[in-house]
Design an enzyme around this catalytic site. Structure first.
Site, mmCIF file in Angstrom:
data_model
loop_
_atom_site.group_PDB
_atom_site.id
_atom_site.type_symbol
_atom_site.label_atom_id
_atom_site.label_comp_id
_atom_site.label_asym_id
_atom_site.label_seq_id
_atom_site.Cartn_x
_atom_site.Cartn_y
_atom_site.Cartn_z
ATOM 1 N N CYS A 117 0.828 -1.205 0.000
ATOM 2 C CA CYS A 117 0.000 0.000 0.000
ATOM 3 C C CYS A 117 0.862 1.255 0.000
ATOM 4 C CB CYS A 117 -0.892 0.027 1.247
ATOM 5 S SG CYS A 117 -2.158 -1.241 1.305
ATOM 6 N N LEU A 126 14.128 0.001 10.599
ATOM 7 C CA LEU A 126 14.006 -0.569 11.942
ATOM 8 C C LEU A 126 14.223 -2.080 11.922
ATOM 9 C CD1 LEU A 126 10.964 1.490 13.292
ATOM 10 C CD2 LEU A 126 13.380 1.807 13.839
ATOM 11 N N VAL A 165 5.212 -2.604 14.500
ATOM 12 C CA VAL A 165 4.783 -4.005 14.483
ATOM 13 C C VAL A 165 5.758 -4.838 13.667
ATOM 14 C CG1 VAL A 165 2.967 -5.589 13.726
ATOM 15 C CG2 VAL A 165 2.355 -3.421 14.808
ATOM 16 N N ASP A 307 -5.837 0.893 11.016
ATOM 17 C CA ASP A 307 -6.513 0.134 9.962
ATOM 18 C C ASP A 307 -8.036 0.228 10.041
ATOM 19 O OD1 ASP A 307 -4.215 -0.650 8.710
ATOM 20 O OD2 ASP A 307 -4.205 -2.696 9.476
#
Length: 424
Positions: A117, A126, A165, A307
């Site tokens: 996306c 990271l 995440v 989301d």
């Protein structure tokens, strides 16, 4: 290119079975690279991103099969390639998760810089810095992230600079086979991280603290086979709850977990919905009422999930009152708003904030999907608008929602898929 034609003014009601979580299934599939024995996964959704992941795993030498029940069987015992190529990776940013297990088990791996996306900066730095702290040597060369280590990775204390995440999952996977102990500070706390840790522990990993900001991993020498069922998709659940909320309907989401959706359920109740939960289901009943506007500020779990922002933007556009939506996680995540304005919505955007003014009715038109969650908000808008709505570029939806038109039709939506070349 496929499109959806949606005929509006539907009240969406009924029961819907929730699929397994894409955001748990993807890291779990990549984590299977770590196992020296076969793995069986159930509740894996049939999605474009899952198909792409299975193709990447096959490219690496993993034996992949789906049995008659839909379970995914993986045997990574004879992996013989260590590169995730551009032609597969370009469509999906999650493919960066192939790197950590390859380096941890085989001491080498390379992954093309990923796609997915287009909703703002999602750098892989990271992931890279976490692997480097565990001892990997990493270079970016010819569009690939290339990693290697002379022996096993070595556990250490890693403070993740910004809650991520993806990076939390990469470091956690890599650390399972590292020498010694790894401590992840400022770890992300999402339920999908807990599910991935549960899967790794079933294979013999020693992970504690998943779901908190402090995760500890005691490295082991090898991981073995196991069976695991992927957790239900909390974002799909929230999306179908929104479908009922915006249409005055009543929807029962089956095979889901309410305890992963506290922030969303709180906001739905604030909007006037009656929400009832059991151990495995959530029922939302609007009793035919129009929702009330609610302010939203996205945040890492257990805060309000980014989301679900697009779906609540839609709710606020048809709600009573004015609301403020603040997006703190991703840049450029208001691309659905101009499309909703074309349908008669009223909103202004300034930086990472949108102000929505509720209108009584949206009108059908042709709109373009720009990312996964934006696209589903446009489909739901079409379900309640007057007239006909055409949603273009629905390949975004196929990346994250399993059998979406069938599920919506089961709730009373009038929706059909057609090829752009079929349009009269």
């Amino acid at each position: 290119m496929d499109k959806f034609r949606v005929y509006g003014q539907s009240r969406l009601s009924g029961s819907v079975n929730i699929s397994g979580a894409k955001n748990a299934a993807l890291p779990i599939l990549f984590a299977a690279i770590l196992a020296t024995e076969p793995v069986k996964l159930t509740n894996v959704p049939e999605l474009k991103d899952i198909e792409t992941t299975l193709k990447i795993l096959r490219q690496l030498g993993v034996v992949v099969d789906r049995d008659a029940t839909g379970a995914v069987l993986l045997d990574a015992s004879n992996i013989n390639h260590f590169t995730a190529p551009y032609e597969l990776v370009k469509t999906m940013r999650a493919s960066i998760w192939a790197l950590a297990p390859l380096v941890a088990r085989f001491h080498q791996g390379q992954v093309s810089l990923p796609g997915g996306c287009s909703i703002g900066a999602r750098p892989v730095d990271l992931h890279i810095s976490g692997l480097e702290k565990l001892g990997a040597d990493i270079v970016l060369e010819e569009g690939y992230v290339k990693a290697q280590v002379s022996d096993r990775l070595v556990g250490t204390r890693i403070v993740i600079e910004k809650v991520s995440v993806g990076a939390t999952l990469s470091i956690m996977m890599a650390a399972t086979l590292a020498k010694g102990t790894t401590v992840i500070e400022n770890a992300a706390r999402e339920p999908e991280i807990v599910d991935t840790a549960d899967f790794l522990n079933k294979m013999g990993a020693k992970i504690t603290g998943a779901g908190s900001a402090h995760i500890t991993i005691e490295g082991v020498e090898r991981l073995t086979g196991c069976e695991h069922s992927v957790v239900p998709d909390r974002i799909e659940t929230g999306t179908f709850l929104i479908a009922a909320a915006i249409s005055g309907g009543c929807v029962v989401c089956q095979n889901t977990k309410a305890d992963t959706l506290d922030a969303v359920i709180d906001k739905l109740r604030e909007a006037g919905a009656q929400v009832d939960v059991t151990e495995n289901s959530i029922t939302l009943d609007m009793l035919g009422n129009r929702p009330k506007a609610v302010n939203i500020r996205t945040a890492p779990h257990p805060g309000f999930p980014t989301d679900m922002q697009a779906q609540f933007t839609l709710l606020n556009m048809v709600a009573e009152g004015t609301s403020i939506i603040t997006e703190t996680i991703f840049e450029n995540r208001f691309m659905h708003i101009p499309e909703l304005i074309r349908m008669g919505g009223k909103a202004e955007i300034e930086g990472n904030t949108a102000v929505c003014h509720g209108v009584e009715q949206l009108s059908g038109t042709e709109v373009i999907a720009t990312d996964l969650r934006a696209s589903i908000s446009l489909v739901l808008a079409g379900c309640i608008a007057t007239g006909e709505t055409i949603v273009d570029r629905i390949y975004h939806i196929d990346r994250g929602y399993e059998h979406i038109e069938d599920k919506l039709r089961g709730l009373g939506a009038k929706i059909e898929r057609f090829s752009g070349s079929d349009e009269a």
